[in-house]
Design an enzyme around this catalytic site. Structure first.
Site, PDB file in Angstrom:
ATOM      1  N   ARG A 122      59.000  41.504 -32.938  1.00 24.81           N
ATOM      2  CA  ARG A 122      58.782  42.940 -32.813  1.00 24.81           C
ATOM      3  C   ARG A 122      60.128  43.635 -32.963  1.00 24.81           C
ATOM      4  NH1 ARG A 122      53.968  43.147 -28.241  1.00 24.81           N
ATOM      5  NH2 ARG A 122      54.483  41.043 -27.660  1.00 24.81           N
ATOM      6  N   LYS A 180      40.702  42.564 -33.473  1.00 19.37           N
ATOM      7  CA  LYS A 180      40.676  43.656 -32.490  1.00 19.37           C
ATOM      8  C   LYS A 180      39.543  44.635 -32.781  1.00 19.37           C
ATOM      9  CE  LYS A 180      44.189  42.547 -29.881  1.00 19.37           C
ATOM     10  NZ  LYS A 180      44.022  42.300 -28.441  1.00 19.37           N
ATOM     11  N   TYR A 236      44.688  39.814 -37.153  1.00 23.24           N
ATOM     12  CA  TYR A 236      44.883  40.517 -35.880  1.00 23.24           C
ATOM     13  C   TYR A 236      44.041  41.795 -35.845  1.00 23.24           C
ATOM     14  CZ  TYR A 236      47.456  42.770 -32.013  1.00 23.24           C
ATOM     15  OH  TYR A 236      47.808  43.371 -30.833  1.00 23.24           O
ATOM     16  N   ALA A 286      42.111  44.893 -24.211  1.00 25.91           N
ATOM     17  CA  ALA A 286      43.355  45.389 -24.798  1.00 25.91           C
ATOM     18  C   ALA A 286      43.168  45.491 -26.303  1.00 25.91           C
ATOM     19  CB  ALA A 286      44.504  44.434 -24.479  1.00 25.91           C
TER      20      ALA A 286
HETATM   21  N1  LIG Z   1      52.845  44.802 -26.460  1.00 24.11           N
HETATM   22  C1  LIG Z   1      52.310  45.718 -27.232  1.00 24.11           C
HETATM   23  O1  LIG Z   1      53.008  46.627 -27.673  1.00 24.11           O
HETATM   24  C2  LIG Z   1      50.833  45.701 -27.559  1.00 24.11           C
HETATM   25  C3  LIG Z   1      50.338  46.688 -28.413  1.00 24.11           C
HETATM   26  C4  LIG Z   1      48.986  46.690 -28.691  1.00 24.11           C
HETATM   27  C5  LIG Z   1      48.135  45.762 -28.132  1.00 24.11           C
HETATM   28  N2  LIG Z   1      48.646  44.809 -27.313  1.00 24.11           N
HETATM   29  C6  LIG Z   1      47.698  43.816 -26.773  1.00 24.11           C
HETATM   30  O2  LIG Z   1      47.991  43.529 -25.417  1.00 24.11           O
HETATM   31  C7  LIG Z   1      47.756  42.156 -25.135  1.00 24.11           C
HETATM   32  C8  LIG Z   1      48.993  41.500 -24.565  1.00 24.11           C
HETATM   33  O3  LIG Z   1      50.064  41.595 -25.486  1.00 24.11           O
HETATM   34  P1  LIG Z   1      51.551  41.143 -25.103  1.00 24.11           P
HETATM   35  O4  LIG Z   1      52.465  42.042 -25.805  1.00 24.11           O
HETATM   36  O5  LIG Z   1      51.650  40.991 -23.645  1.00 24.11           O
HETATM   37  O6  LIG Z   1      51.599  39.720 -25.829  1.00 24.11           O
HETATM   38  P2  LIG Z   1      52.093  38.298 -25.240  1.00 24.11           P
HETATM   39  O7  LIG Z   1      52.095  37.345 -26.396  1.00 24.11           O
HETATM   40  O8  LIG Z   1      53.324  38.468 -24.454  1.00 24.11           O
HETATM   41  O9  LIG Z   1      50.918  37.932 -24.243  1.00 24.11           O
HETATM   42  C9  LIG Z   1      49.691  37.407 -24.669  1.00 24.11           C
HETATM   43  C10 LIG Z   1      49.294  36.310 -23.696  1.00 24.11           C
HETATM   44  O10 LIG Z   1      47.997  35.808 -24.051  1.00 24.11           O
HETATM   45  C11 LIG Z   1      48.018  34.398 -23.933  1.00 24.11           C
HETATM   46  N3  LIG Z   1      46.951  33.860 -24.800  1.00 24.11           N
HETATM   47  C12 LIG Z   1      46.843  33.946 -26.150  1.00 24.11           C
HETATM   48  N4  LIG Z   1      45.722  33.329 -26.565  1.00 24.11           N
HETATM   49  C13 LIG Z   1      45.096  32.861 -25.458  1.00 24.11           C
HETATM   50  C14 LIG Z   1      43.877  32.145 -25.233  1.00 24.11           C
HETATM   51  N5  LIG Z   1      43.082  31.776 -26.245  1.00 24.11           N
HETATM   52  N6  LIG Z   1      43.542  31.825 -23.947  1.00 24.11           N
HETATM   53  C15 LIG Z   1      44.332  32.189 -22.905  1.00 24.11           C
HETATM   54  N7  LIG Z   1      45.496  32.866 -23.064  1.00 24.11           N
HETATM   55  C16 LIG Z   1      45.868  33.205 -24.324  1.00 24.11           C
HETATM   56  C17 LIG Z   1      49.416  33.999 -24.375  1.00 24.11           C
HETATM   57  O11 LIG Z   1      49.807  32.723 -23.948  1.00 24.11           O
HETATM   58  C18 LIG Z   1      50.249  35.113 -23.725  1.00 24.11           C
HETATM   59  O12 LIG Z   1      50.641  34.777 -22.419  1.00 24.11           O
HETATM   60  C19 LIG Z   1      47.264  41.526 -26.438  1.00 24.11           C
HETATM   61  O13 LIG Z   1      45.862  41.515 -26.444  1.00 24.11           O
HETATM   62  C20 LIG Z   1      47.779  42.480 -27.489  1.00 24.11           C
HETATM   63  O14 LIG Z   1      46.978  42.467 -28.646  1.00 24.11           O
HETATM   64  C21 LIG Z   1      49.978  44.738 -27.015  1.00 24.11           C
END
Ligand SMILES: NC(=O)c1ccc[n+]([C@@H]2O[C@H](COP(=O)([O-])OP(=O)(O)OC[C@H]3O[C@@H](n4cnc5c(N)ncnc54)[C@H](O)[C@@H]3O)[C@@H](O)[C@H]2O)c1
Length: 329
Positions: free
Chosen positions: A189, A152, A148, A117
């Protein structure tokens, strides 16, 4: 036939939990891994009773062991909202770098295909709009968002190196702002922030003059794009997002209309390195995956607002975040 087995990291988070739902629906065996630093087990507890679902409480920045075969790994673990990654910057850097390295090693060992991701944040504060995959970005490595954005970017570089040097099957999805049920109201957000303020009867806070743009993709559209990319044979990065761009001021007005709040919009100083424009160029996703978003903002916002309204009253309290010092020290 034996079920295919998929490891989803970050599974208790917003996107991870929706991906779990999708792979369960497709009849995979899902191993959900999360250390719960920003996620919540409530997002996946409806899956716990299923025989083809298991949960592993683990920090992927440490060595990752999964018994048995694995067909796919979806690496979605990472703090994702500015509030989170500013609060836990080192863990953010570690999960993008060490975590990704651990999982690439696991994928190599299991001969699994891995998708990471990535994010539109790799483009930083972009000088081209919309952003195509070929744009290299404009990121400040030592600014507050650097933890961040650079994690990435490193994650992409490491993934591509495993693809090139080890012949590992890898996929890179660059996700643009996505929204939907299971987001947290207070994760900082813009969309949950506005809806939370409206539900609490507070004014809606716009940072800067509100002319900066964003484009919001509904989570079901994103999950479909990720699913198609994973099953495709394309290893270069692909943008997945909704190109329907809107200024933050206009968006605040939409939320006021949607929620019927009588509050107004107030303006505060723009945070450092806030991107002025964000809009995906999805030419590649259209051509390679035959994918484009189907759910309009009006439709998606209605579903998301209904979800937030259904939460218990305490979810509305704009409380301080969890005590992160208990995790990942
Ligand atoms: N939501 C968006 O709009 C968006 C946009 C771009 C990228 N992303 C990427 O998508 C992914 C998920 O994002 P999201 O919005 O669901 O965020 P979120 O915070 O809801 O989910 C992230 C999850 O990762 C877990 N986590 C973090 N560090 C960890 C570790 N070291 N070991 C195990 N688990 C860990 C957290 O507990 C959480 O459950 C991320 O990689 C984020 O960078 C999301």
């Amino acid at each position: 036939m034996e079920r295919k087995r998929v490891l989803i990291t970050g599974a208790a988070g917003f996107l991870g939990s929706h991906l779990c739902d999708r792979f369960i629906k497709e009849d995979y065996h899902v191993i959900a891994m999360d250390n719960l630093i920003t996620g919540d087990l409530q997002n996946i507890e409806h899956l716990f009773a299923l025989e083809n679902f298991e949960f592993s409480h683990h920090d992927v920045s440490k060595f990752v062991y999964v018994p048995g075969k694995l067909d796919y790994i979806l690496h979605f673990a990472s703090p994702a909202s500015p509030i989170d990654y500013l609060k836990i910057p080192i863990q953010t850097l570690k999960v993008g770098s060490l975590g990704t390295h651990n999982l690439l090693g696991l994928a190599k060992n299991k001969k699994a295909r891995m998708i990471i991701a990535s994010t539109s944040e790799v483009y930083g504060d972009p000088s081209v709009n919309p952003q195509p995959e070929e744009y290299w970005g404009n990121v400040n490595p030592v600014g507050p968002r650097g933890v961040y954005d650079e994690a990435k970017r490193f994650q992409e570089a490491m993934t591509m190196a495993y693809h090139t040097f080890h012949g590992l099957e890898t996929r890179i999805v660059r996700i643009f702002n996505t929204y939907g049920p299971r987001m947290r109201l207070n994760d900082g957000r813009v969309l949950p922030a506005f809806i939370g303020q409206a539900l609490r009867g507070e004014d809606l806070t716009v940072f800067g003059d509100g002319s900066q743009t964003r484009s919001f993709c509904y989570v079901d559209d994103l999950v479909e794009g990720i699913y198609r990319l994973l099953l495709s044979d394309y290893a270069q990065p692909v943008n997945i997002g909704n190109p329907d761009e809107i200024t933050i001021s206009q968006f605040a007005e939409e939320i006021i209309k949607l929620t019927g709040t009588t509050q107004k919009v107030i303006y505060k100083d723009l945070p450092v390195d806030d991107p002025k424009q964000r809009r995906p160029d999805i030419t590649k996703a259209r051509a390679l995956l035959n994918w484009e978003p189907k759910i309009s903002r009006a439709e998606g916002l209605k579903i998301t607002y209904a979800y937030f309204k259904s939460l218990p009253a305490e979810a509305l309290i704009n409380k301080e975040h969890k005590d992160f010092t208990t995790y990942n020290r």
